[in-house]
Write a protein that holds these residues in place. Structure first.
Motif, PDB file in Angstrom:
ATOM      1  N   VAL A  23     -57.565  43.120 -56.611  1.00  0.00           N
ATOM      2  CA  VAL A  23     -56.293  43.072 -55.947  1.00  0.00           C
ATOM      3  C   VAL A  23     -55.434  43.886 -56.863  1.00  0.00           C
ATOM      4  O   VAL A  23     -55.691  43.665 -58.008  1.00  0.00           O
ATOM      5  CB  VAL A  23     -55.737  41.610 -55.900  1.00  0.00           C
ATOM      6  N   LEU A  30     -56.353  45.625 -51.652  1.00  0.00           N
ATOM      7  CA  LEU A  30     -57.385  44.489 -51.747  1.00  0.00           C
ATOM      8  C   LEU A  30     -58.629  45.256 -51.427  1.00  0.00           C
ATOM      9  O   LEU A  30     -58.995  46.024 -50.617  1.00  0.00           O
ATOM     10  CB  LEU A  30     -57.152  43.321 -50.668  1.00  0.00           C
ATOM     11  N   HIS A 191     -60.863  36.458 -51.989  1.00  0.00           N
ATOM     12  CA  HIS A 191     -59.532  37.153 -52.862  1.00  0.00           C
ATOM     13  C   HIS A 191     -59.553  36.639 -54.231  1.00  0.00           C
ATOM     14  O   HIS A 191     -58.791  35.841 -54.551  1.00  0.00           O
ATOM     15  CB  HIS A 191     -58.324  36.436 -52.010  1.00  0.00           C
ATOM     16  N   ASP A 272     -48.328  42.455 -48.320  1.00  0.00           N
ATOM     17  CA  ASP A 272     -49.822  41.851 -48.525  1.00  0.00           C
ATOM     18  C   ASP A 272     -50.651  42.888 -47.378  1.00  0.00           C
ATOM     19  O   ASP A 272     -50.329  42.729 -46.301  1.00  0.00           O
ATOM     20  CB  ASP A 272     -49.958  40.549 -48.215  1.00  0.00           C
TER      21      ASP A 272
END
Ligand SMILES: CC(C)(COP(=O)(O)OP(=O)(O)OC[C@H]1O[C@@H](n2cnc3c(N)ncnc32)[C@H](O)[C@@H]1OP(=O)(O)O)[C@@H](O)C(=O)NCCC(=O)NCCS
Length: 382
Positions: A23, A30, A191, A272
């Motif tokens: 990230v 990402l 993640h 994001d």
């Protein structure tokens, strides 16, 4: 080695080296194994993403076909597991049901002690396939049985995402709905190291079996500080009566110093990338069947937030649009976190495999702050 620096929550402390995901919170990007999430959302599928995460490379055609065949042919759960689900209390939370179900799978598929390394590796691979394949069935079966409906037998001719919606709703989803569910699974698949992934790694480091590793991770994900903000976003949107009230609602909330759900992230200091992808999906879904007022409200919230919170790096996170997408797909809010788990199992298993290749049991240390040399007072004198 002795270290005396205590870092609450291990915030920012490296706990492993990993090749699985990356990230960049400043840039808002990402990557899974070096591939941008946007590229995977556009060109790949959840099934292929699972292969990528587990093997840390894309499959060739033959490898993919074999993997996909295995995934689609291991979706069914045994009757005994259905019977077990039938006995859960009516009010059982779907996350507790999923955790119990995935732990139970381990009793049905025990790993034999094996001298044969090749067979041992095949068994580990099969455990990963079974978990990815069966978790949607566990979630859908419980969702139906808790309201008195029979579970729907999975179909092996549908994609992972389409079959999940089919088992949940009882009818085959449209191509758009299936694609949207597929992208939602892709963007939630992994993640880096967070609480649930770390939990999976700690359990994996004891060489516990994959089913136990995943049930540990599900337990960790079930806490309100990990998942759940997407449901709060829905409640907020429902709280605003008219689109025209949205701006005033936001200013009032900010004046009262209240946190706006779905905004802000410990790592992302810009929007994001998963929120951007989910927003596009929500837009596609909401343009079907007339204008969607919640979409209009969400856009206004985003623009007020960009002006006031943007300079502080507080921007929409993955939860800002995911709940709205799931609701459009007819999914009940208490299934949002189980759906997260159905996707994230791929990442947890990838870290489990990586951990096995490099296993050293986690054994951090504490800094003792209690007392020494205390007298023992007999109970009658206390
Ligand atoms: C996720 C979260 C904990 C990140 O926190 P963080 O990176 O530590 O950010 P901070 O708490 O230091 O916030 C910095 C500033 O922005 C404000 N802020 C942070 N998130 C905010 C939000 N969602 N709404 C309004 N203000 C917010 C803080 O109050 C703080 O203001 P200050 O400088 O006046 O004190 C936080 O943004 C939050 O609680 N968001 C809402 C819940 C949510 O969506 N969670 C899902 C995350 S994936």
């Amino acid at each position: 080695m002795t270290t005396h620096t205590y870092v609450p929550g291990l915030a920012g402390v490296p706990v492993t080296e990993s090749e699985i995901s990356y990230v960049d919170g400043q840039k808002g990007s990402l990557e899974y194994c070096g591939i941008d999430i946007e590229v995977l959302a556009e060109k790949s599928s959840f099934e292929e993403t699972c292969y990528l995460l587990l093997h840390r490379r894309l499959p060739n055609r033959e490898e993919f076909d074999q993997f996909n065949f295995s995934l689609s042919h291991h979706r069914r759960i045994k009757y005994s597991i259905r019977d077990m689900i039938k006995c859960y209390p009516d009010a059982a939370h779907p996350m507790d049901a999923l955790q119990a179900g995935s732990a139970a799978l381990g009793m049905f598929y025990p790993l034999a002690d094996q001298e044969d390394q090749v067979q041992a590796q095949k068994d580990l691979d099969m455990a990963a396939i079974r978990l990815i394949a069966k978790m949607p069935t566990l979630v859908a079966a419980h969702a139906r049985m808790r309201v008195g409906d029979d579970p729907i037998t999975p179909r092996d001719d549908l994609s992972h995402a389409a079959n999940f919606l089919y088992m949940l709703r009882g009818e085959e989803p449209s191509a758009l709905e299936a694609r949207i569910m597929d992208v939602a699974f892709i963007v939630h698949a992994e993640h880096t190291i967070n609480a649930s992934t770390f939990s999976a790694m700690v359990t994996a480091s004891t060489l516990a079996n994959a089913y136990t590793v995943i049930s540990s991770a599900i337990g960790t994900l079930s806490g309100p500080l990990h998942g759940g903000a997407n449901e709060d976003v829905l409640n907020m949107l429902d709280d605003i009566d008219h689109v025209a009230d949205t701006e005033a609602y936001m200013y009032q909330k900010l004046k009262r110093k209240e946190k706006i759900p779905g905004l802000g992230h410990r790592i992302y200091k810009t929007k994001d990338p998963r929120a951007t992808l989910l927003q596009k999906l929500y837009f596609e879904l909401s343009t079907q069947g007339g204008p969607d007022l919640n979409y209009e409200k969400a856009k206004i919230i985003e623009s007020v937030a960009a002006e006031i919170l943007g300079p502080k790096g507080i921007c929409p996170n993955v939860d800002f649009y995911s709940g709205t997408v799931y609701r459009k797909l007819g999914i009940s809010p208490d299934l949002f976190t189980p759906i997260f788990a159905v996707a994230r199992v791929a990442g947890w298993l990838a870290h489990w495999k990586e951990q096995l290749g490099n296993s050293r049991i986690y054994r951090p240390q504490q800094i003792y702050i209690g007392q020494h040399r205390q007298a023992y007072t007999p109970i009658e004198q206390r």
